[in-house]
Design an enzyme around this catalytic site. Structure first.
Site, mmCIF file in Angstrom:
data_model
loop_
_atom_site.group_PDB
_atom_site.id
_atom_site.type_symbol
_atom_site.label_atom_id
_atom_site.label_comp_id
_atom_site.label_asym_id
_atom_site.label_seq_id
_atom_site.Cartn_x
_atom_site.Cartn_y
_atom_site.Cartn_z
ATOM 1 N N ASP A 45 -48.209 39.414 -58.837
ATOM 2 C CA ASP A 45 -48.995 39.349 -60.070
ATOM 3 C C ASP A 45 -48.957 37.924 -60.617
ATOM 4 O O ASP A 45 -47.880 37.348 -60.784
ATOM 5 C CB ASP A 45 -48.431 40.312 -61.118
ATOM 6 C CG ASP A 45 -48.618 41.766 -60.733
ATOM 7 O OD1 ASP A 45 -49.602 42.065 -60.021
ATOM 8 O OD2 ASP A 45 -47.783 42.595 -61.126
ATOM 9 N N ASP A 74 -53.443 27.160 -56.863
ATOM 10 C CA ASP A 74 -54.043 27.897 -57.975
ATOM 11 C C ASP A 74 -55.105 26.992 -58.562
ATOM 12 O O ASP A 74 -54.836 25.818 -58.858
ATOM 13 C CB ASP A 74 -53.021 28.282 -59.040
ATOM 14 C CG ASP A 74 -53.574 29.374 -59.953
ATOM 15 O OD1 ASP A 74 -53.828 30.489 -59.447
ATOM 16 O OD2 ASP A 74 -53.775 29.123 -61.139
ATOM 17 N N SER A 75 -56.295 27.522 -58.690
ATOM 18 C CA SER A 75 -57.407 26.671 -59.078
ATOM 19 C C SER A 75 -58.365 27.422 -59.975
ATOM 20 O O SER A 75 -58.328 28.651 -60.073
ATOM 21 C CB SER A 75 -58.138 26.153 -57.836
ATOM 22 O OG SER A 75 -58.509 27.231 -56.994
ATOM 23 N N GLY A 164 -66.581 31.327 -54.273
ATOM 24 C CA GLY A 164 -66.310 31.348 -55.708
ATOM 25 C C GLY A 164 -67.472 30.810 -56.523
ATOM 26 O O GLY A 164 -68.630 31.203 -56.338
ATOM 27 N N HIS A 199 -61.570 19.087 -55.844
ATOM 28 C CA HIS A 199 -60.288 19.224 -56.524
ATOM 29 C C HIS A 199 -59.173 19.573 -55.554
ATOM 30 O O HIS A 199 -58.074 19.025 -55.618
ATOM 31 C CB HIS A 199 -60.396 20.292 -57.617
ATOM 32 C CG HIS A 199 -60.985 21.598 -57.153
ATOM 33 N ND1 HIS A 199 -62.191 21.672 -56.492
ATOM 34 C CD2 HIS A 199 -60.532 22.872 -57.244
ATOM 35 C CE1 HIS A 199 -62.462 22.930 -56.199
ATOM 36 N NE2 HIS A 199 -61.467 23.668 -56.631
#
Length: 214
Positions: A45, A74-75, A164, A199
């Site tokens: 989680d 994590d983006s 995404g 990024h």
């Protein structure tokens, strides 16, 4: 900074698009990498409120489960007119009631929210993609590498490449969205070259320079 002294690592992700991009970036460096999805690890989680916290949760879970160093990302998309949303909740905006993710729906949510705030010109629709890579070891040690790319949210979505929110993000100085770019165009960097565009590539370049190069 701790150097990475093994070529065997785990990519701590269950996101197919993200796994593919990390594989494209890490493959030329000769790593033997398997994903947390391939290894059937439980997906932890993501309870953090920052990209760094969520990246660490994923990397540490895979490092401890495998006994190997683990690399996570994590983006998210940070939209100025939306006070930084969706930000760390970028994936949550795509979640359906059945637990699946629909990024077409997520992009529509972003556009609706921008319209509600009257953000119609490019100057009102500035945004950035943020990526934080965490490299974690089984003993709990972590290293973090952050990359950001400035751009604009466009509508309608353009392009079917990437994943995404790529089809609605046009990086600053370019006419194409990430969804219209090839992998090489989007990453804009391979080891030994000076510039990175995306990024994730910018964060990955910092990881290579810090943990791999002498």
């Amino acid at each position: 900074m701790r150097k990475l002294d093994t070529k065997t690592i785990v990519v701590a992700s269950h996101n197919a698009g993200k796994i593919r991009e990390i594989a494209e970036l890490i493959g030329p460096l000769g790593f033997d990498a398997r994903s947390a999805s391939d290894l059937k690890f439980d997906e932890p989680d993501e309870t953090g409120t920052t990209f760094e916290e969520n990246a660490a949760i994923k990397a540490l879970a895979s490092a401890k489960a495998s006994g190997l160093p683990a690399l996570s990302d994590d983006s998210g998309l940070v939209v100025d007119a939306l006070d930084g949303a969706p930000g760390v909740y970028t994936a949550n905006w795509a979640e359906r009631e059945d637990g699946s993710r629909d990024f077409g729906m997520a992009m529509e949510k972003v556009e609706k929210a921008l319209a509600e705030r009257g953000a119609v010109t490019p100057e009102q629709r500035t945004a950035r993609f943020v990526s934080v890579i965490c490299l974690a070891w089984p003993d709990g040690h972590t290293e973090f590498f952050r990359g950001e790319v400035e751009g604009t949210v466009v509508w309608p979505p353009r392009g079917e490449k990437g994943f995404g929110y790529d089809p609605v993000f046009q990086p600053q100085g370019y006419d194409l969205t990430f969804g219209e770019m090839s992998s090489d165009e989007k990453h804009g960097w391979r080891r030994g070259e000076p510039d990175a565009l995306s990024h994730r590539a910018r964060a990955f370049k910092r990881f290579v320079e810090t943990c791999l190069e002498a």
